[in-house]
Design an enzyme around this catalytic site. Structure first.
Site, PDB file in Angstrom:
ATOM      1  N   ASP A 129      23.284  35.473  32.752  1.00 14.34           N
ATOM      2  CA  ASP A 129      23.401  36.899  32.436  1.00 14.34           C
ATOM      3  C   ASP A 129      22.725  37.290  31.128  1.00 14.34           C
ATOM      4  OD1 ASP A 129      24.752  37.396  34.741  1.00 14.34           O
ATOM      5  OD2 ASP A 129      26.719  37.712  33.827  1.00 14.34           O
TER       6      ASP A 129
ATOM      7  N   GLU B 270      31.286  27.784  21.753  1.00 11.95           N
ATOM      8  CA  GLU B 270      31.961  28.856  22.473  1.00 11.95           C
ATOM      9  C   GLU B 270      32.723  29.742  21.495  1.00 11.95           C
ATOM     10  OE1 GLU B 270      33.911  31.500  24.663  1.00 11.95           O
ATOM     11  OE2 GLU B 270      32.226  30.304  25.385  1.00 11.95           O
TER      12      GLU B 270
ATOM     13  N   ALA C  66      26.328  35.044  39.848  1.00 12.13           N
ATOM     14  CA  ALA C  66      26.734  33.702  39.424  1.00 12.13           C
ATOM     15  C   ALA C  66      25.853  32.639  40.063  1.00 12.13           C
ATOM     16  CB  ALA C  66      28.199  33.459  39.769  1.00 12.13           C
TER      17      ALA C  66
ATOM     18  N   ARG D  11      39.679  47.072  40.753  1.00 10.61           N
ATOM     19  CA  ARG D  11      39.960  45.767  41.344  1.00 10.61           C
ATOM     20  C   ARG D  11      41.438  45.631  41.680  1.00 10.61           C
ATOM     21  NH1 ARG D  11      36.522  42.078  37.007  1.00 10.61           N
ATOM     22  NH2 ARG D  11      34.448  42.593  37.802  1.00 10.61           N
TER      23      ARG D  11
ATOM     24  N   ALA E 214      31.628  35.128  44.740  1.00  4.40           N
ATOM     25  CA  ALA E 214      31.114  34.722  46.051  1.00  4.40           C
ATOM     26  C   ALA E 214      29.842  33.906  45.880  1.00  4.40           C
ATOM     27  CB  ALA E 214      30.847  35.950  46.914  1.00  4.40           C
TER      28      ALA E 214
END
Length: 440
Positions: free
Chosen positions: A334, A46, A347, A219, A59
């Site tokens: 992605d 990472e 997702a 947002r 969602a």
């Protein structure tokens, strides 16, 4: 073999080298959990100093929660601890409620805030109930990440490792090179490093890059009390999608209803868009947001304006026809198929990927045969994930009342959305896996 049959086959790891997972986001960690469940040795690299997620709510529809259960029942159990659902139990089967965000211009007299229809799972709503969830569930990305991390054993992650390049050695193993000058050997590698993936350059070529979709997002996370005060309990505590001419706004509860996540997405006029900024997240002002949404449902706009973050996020998608693997390097999530968020499925597609790929790898005798697994993964996942990208782009036009041939005819729009969601939610992943195994 039936789709539910569990094989006793044991994957033989390389005697000393793990499979490398490049990137510790949601997709990469879900893949790691799936592989570990099958006894496959993995190591995660990472770039950041710790696991972290950008953004607020995500969602999941029935296909997504089904994928979690198939990867590992413990993952679904962890997800359910923090999942938020529509509060109105009459909306258990509803994914989102469509409303007018502005006054209708088609002569039907409908006003901003009026109901258009409830998008429901009219096909197999019992699928979600069997898993202990509902048709729509939402979770804060950070909470979901915490649950993923909790299922990982210690010592399998190296942080501060920004991937730069990969070399294949004479014996078929791979050498990963990182920006800090360090290297690592692996039996194979899977790029889960997101829409700006560097691993993708070595699989698809540098020309395959995400393109700007002509849209960006504002947002806001609005506290429940303020959301209810502005909109009422029904609108604040259940998923809503407000359609308008050239834009839309989606709202839904997160954190067990403590907040309502609100995302406003205008569509740029014309079709020759470019994004000239180096960064995909750039500063924005409250006044800029208000200019874009002049004439919209006032209580909604006022609530967003009070809590709007001082940024806007450009939306990109990754349409291409290149294979998702090359040699012993494969792409997931992605990095392979980033999509716009207009169907709420990005997702979830990574979770589907993780289920299929972890099982395909585990069905091989050893990493010497892993390219066969990558080939089968590409064969079944590329058509579905690229179709999602296309569907999502058109869905964005539909919610903005600018889909050619339909525009603000809401009856026709309902038929389009029902077709998209039936296709999305009710793919039988076990059969998809069996189809892939048949190619090995």
């Amino acid at each position: 073999m039936s789709p539910s049959t569990v094989s006793n086959h044991i994957f033989q790891n390389h005697p000393s080298l793990p499979i490398a997972i490049i990137g510790g986001g949601l997709g990469g960690l879900a893949l790691a959990i799936g592989l570990i469940k099958h006894g496959v040795k993995v190591h995660i690299y990472e770039a950041a100093a710790a696991f972290s997620e950008i953004g607020a709510g995500v969602a999941f529809g029935p296909n997504s929660t089904r994928a979690l259960s198939l990867i590992d029942e413990k993952l679904l159990a962890g997800y359910k601890k923090h999942a938020t659902f529509n509060e109105n139990r009459e909306r258990d089967d509803t994914f989102v409620t469509f409303r007018y965000g502005m006054d209708s211009r088609n002569g039907n007299g409908r006003k901003a805030g009026d109901l258009i229809w409830h998008l429901e799972d009219i096909w197999m709503p019992e699928n979600a109930k069997k898993l202990g969830v509902r048709t729509r569930s939402c979770i804060h990305r950070a909470r979901f990440l915490d649950q993923l991390v909790a299922l990982l054993p210690e010592g399998i992650t190296s942080f501060g490792k920004s991937f730069e390049r990969i070399n294949t050695l004479e014996d078929g193993t791979v050498k990963l090179c990182f920006s800090d000058g360090s290297t690592a050997l692996a039996s194979a590698a899977i790029g889960c490093d997101g829409v700006k993936s560097k691993a993708r350059d070595f699989v698809c070529g540098a020309s395959v890059q995400a393109t700007y979709a002509g849209e960006y997002a504002y947002r806001a996370m609005v506290p429940r009390a303020e959301a209810e005060k502005a909109l009422g309990k029904e609108l604040a505590c259940n998923g809503q999608l407000y359609c308008g001419y050239g834009a839309y706004i989606v709202t839904y509860p997160v954190e067990h209803g403590e907040f309502t996540n609100m995302v406003a997405i205008p569509h740029e006029k014309g079709d020759s868009w470019t994004w000239t900024q180096a960064e995909w997240t750039v500063p924005a002002t409250r006044q800029e947001f208000l200019r874009h949404f002049e004439g919209w449902y006032p209580p909604l706009i006022d609530a967003i304006a009070r809590y709007c973050q001082p940024q806007k996020w450009a939306l990109f998608s990754l349409r291409h026809s290149e294979p998702y693997y090359k040699g012993r390097l494969c792409l997931l999530g992605d990095s392979a198929h980033a999509t716009t968020p207009h169907l709420g499925a990005g997702a979830g597609m990574a979770m589907e990927d993780a289920y299929i790929l972890s099982n395909l790898i585990a069905s091989m005798n050893s990493t010497d045969e892993i390219e066969k697994a990558f080939h089968a993964f590409d064969a079944v996942r590329r058509p579905r994930t690229q179709q999602l990208i296309e569907n999502s782009l058109v869905a964005g036009l539909a919610t903005d009342f600018i889909m050619p041939g339909i525009e603000d005819d809401v009856d026709l729009l309902k038929g389009e959305f029902e077709a998209w969601y039936k296709w999305l939610w009710h793919e039988v992943l076990e059969y998809q896996l069996e189809k892939a195994k048949g190619m090995l």
